[in-house]
Design an enzyme around this catalytic site. Structure first.
Site, PDB file in Angstrom:
ATOM      1  N   GLY A 165       8.973   4.191  -3.573  1.00  0.00           N
ATOM      2  CA  GLY A 165       9.122   2.413  -3.536  1.00  0.00           C
ATOM      3  C   GLY A 165      10.175   2.604  -4.745  1.00  0.00           C
ATOM      4  N   ASP A 166      10.297   1.337  -5.200  1.00  0.00           N
ATOM      5  CA  ASP A 166      11.071   0.680  -6.283  1.00  0.00           C
ATOM      6  C   ASP A 166      11.047   1.448  -7.605  1.00  0.00           C
ATOM      7  OD1 ASP A 166       8.885  -0.687  -6.388  1.00  0.00           O
ATOM      8  OD2 ASP A 166       9.630  -1.996  -7.894  1.00  0.00           O
ATOM      9  N   THR A 213       7.113  -4.760 -10.104  1.00  0.00           N
ATOM     10  CA  THR A 213       5.945  -4.128  -9.712  1.00  0.00           C
ATOM     11  C   THR A 213       5.641  -4.882  -8.378  1.00  0.00           C
ATOM     12  OG1 THR A 213       3.733  -3.495 -10.110  1.00  0.00           O
ATOM     13  CG2 THR A 213       4.358  -5.568 -10.867  1.00  0.00           C
ATOM     14  N   ARG A 267       7.346   8.861   0.940  1.00  0.00           N
ATOM     15  CA  ARG A 267       7.536   7.585   0.839  1.00  0.00           C
ATOM     16  C   ARG A 267       7.854   7.241  -0.662  1.00  0.00           C
ATOM     17  NH1 ARG A 267       5.730   3.245  -2.798  1.00  0.00           N
ATOM     18  NH2 ARG A 267       6.319   1.085  -1.801  1.00  0.00           N
ATOM     19  N   THR A 270       1.228   0.543 -10.393  1.00  0.00           N
ATOM     20  CA  THR A 270       2.477   0.872 -11.499  1.00  0.00           C
ATOM     21  C   THR A 270       2.240   0.354 -12.840  1.00  0.00           C
ATOM     22  OG1 THR A 270       3.837   0.785  -9.567  1.00  0.00           O
ATOM     23  CG2 THR A 270       4.928   0.235 -11.451  1.00  0.00           C
ATOM     24  N   GLY A 309       7.196  -2.194  -3.157  1.00  0.00           N
ATOM     25  CA  GLY A 309       8.603  -1.687  -3.803  1.00  0.00           C
ATOM     26  C   GLY A 309       9.697  -2.043  -2.607  1.00  0.00           C
TER      27      GLY A 309
HETATM   28  N1  ASP Z   1       6.144  -0.798  -6.824  1.00  0.00           N
HETATM   29  C1  ASP Z   1       5.327   0.167  -6.730  1.00  0.00           C
HETATM   30  C2  ASP Z   1       5.727   0.873  -5.221  1.00  0.00           C
HETATM   31  O1  ASP Z   1       6.154   0.258  -4.494  1.00  0.00           O
HETATM   32  C3  ASP Z   1       3.827  -0.201  -6.296  1.00  0.00           C
HETATM   33  C4  ASP Z   1       3.330  -1.050  -7.559  1.00  0.00           C
HETATM   34  O2  ASP Z   1       4.147  -1.707  -8.267  1.00  0.00           O
HETATM   35  O3  ASP Z   1       2.151  -1.143  -7.501  1.00  0.00           O
HETATM   36  O4  ASP Z   1       5.459   2.005  -5.248  1.00  0.00           O
END
Ligand code: ASP
Length: 343
Positions: A233-234, A254, A231, A203, A257
């Site tokens: 994430g955040d 990051t 899926r 990310t 998530g």
């Molecule tokens: N936050 C991101 C997710 O969960 C992954 C990351 O930050 O590397 O999709």
């Protein structure tokens, strides 16, 4: 007072380090700026390159919103990185991208589960500016992107991703291990990839303040490598991976998530700053909340927050060590190492 010789010396050392592939980190907290002095910060080492593009805009009195879009587009376009179409696919072999953007007036847009589009962040901005909605997902988001003139890219994986996916298929074990740089056998300065082929971060989150004192933020990701199909994430969720309140501050996240979503992470950090906490203290409090919720499991996950307040103060905090963030303003261009819960 700002010491130009020291600055040139550290910049030269930093550039030399980058050329040699060695990371150099600045010590302590970044200097505090005042409102009206532009600044951009972004997650991980890739932030250094991304910040340069953002700074092009900020240094010419441009808008923070334009800066955070231009900045993360650099990372999205890099083919051998952890973000964008060059990144690792999901467990079915498809790269699916998520992104969000937010300006100084609570306008926000996001896309999720978007395939074959090179710049999800720009599609997110179009969602914000051209639709009555905040979020578009999957084939609907792709359809919108195409209608807006974004080219449909080939389905093919990058060379790196192909190799990593072949490696992963040998076991097909779904064991998300992300952002835990200190667990890499070669230590925190090792390449951002784990032995099993997974990237250890996926990310880039960026927040900025422009010369008018306005804040904006962006966040873009391929999500966890080899995630379940569908899926999210955040990162595409406003309030989780990104939140901006122009009266208070701007925050991005990051890491795993699912655990950021659980506490509405970036929004929580903004609310903690509203209560008077510094950016670093607010990030820390949010991380501690996750650690408490996760109990013993906290030792095996990474979550990091990066925050900028309206006064120009910057702070970060992570569960595990190894989280870095890049900062650029009129005085410095540096990589900082965040403090962490586990040392
Ligand atoms: N936050 C991101 C997710 O969960 C992954 C990351 O930050 O590397 O999709």
């Amino acid at each position: 007072m700002f010491d130009r010789r020291k600055f040139l010396h550290s910049s030269l050392l930093g550039s030399l380090g980058t050329l040699l592939g060695v990371k150099s980190f600045a010590a302590g907290e970044p200097p505090r700026l005042t409102t009206g002095q532009p600044v951009v910060i972004s997650t991980w080492d890739d932030g250094l390159e991304a910040n340069k593009a953002a700074w092009e805009i900020l240094s010419r009195q441009g808008r923070a919103l334009d800066a955070v879009e231009a900045g993360v587009r650099v990372t999205e376009a890099s083919q051998n990185c952890c973000v964008g179409l060059g990144a690792n696919p999901d467990r079915d072999g498809f790269v699916t991208l998520d992104a969000s953007i937010m300006d100084e007036s609570f306008n926000c847009g996001s896309v999720a589960f978007l395939e074959r589009i090179k710049h999800p962040i720009s599609v997110a901005r179009r969602v914000m500016e051209k639709t009555p909605h905040v979020m578009l997902v999957g084939s609907g988001a792709q359809q919108f992107a195409i209608a807006e003139g974004f080219p449909l890219e080939p389905l093919e994986l990058s060379e790196d991703a192909k190799r990593n996916y072949q490696q992963w298929l040998k076991t097909s074990e779904y064991k998300p291990v992300i952002n835990i740089e200190n667990r890499h056998p070669n230590g925190p300065s090792a390449p951002a990839r784990l032995e099993n082929g997974q990237w250890n971060h996926d990310t880039i989150g960026m927040v900025a303040m422009d010369a008018a004192g306005n804040l904006s933020g962006s966040c873009t990701t391929s999500g966890m490598g080899f995630k379940m199909r569908g899926r999210l994430g955040d990162s595409p969720i406003i309030g989780a991976g990104l939140f901006v309140d122009n009266e208070i501050g701007a925050v991005t996240a990051t890491g795993q998530g699912e655990d950021v979503i659980r506490i509405c992470g970036s929004h929580t950090v903004v609310e903690l700053m509203r209560q008077g906490l510094s950016p670093a203290a607010a990030c820390r409090r949010a991380v501690e909340r996750i650690v408490k919720i996760k109990g013993e499991k906290a030792a095996s996950i990474q979550v990091a927050f990066l925050a900028l307040n309206k006064k120009g103060e910057v702070g970060a905090y992570a569960i595990q060590k190894g989280f870095s963030y890049a900062l650029k303003n009129g005085k410095e261009e540096k990589l900082y190492r965040s403090e962490s819960y586990f040392s």
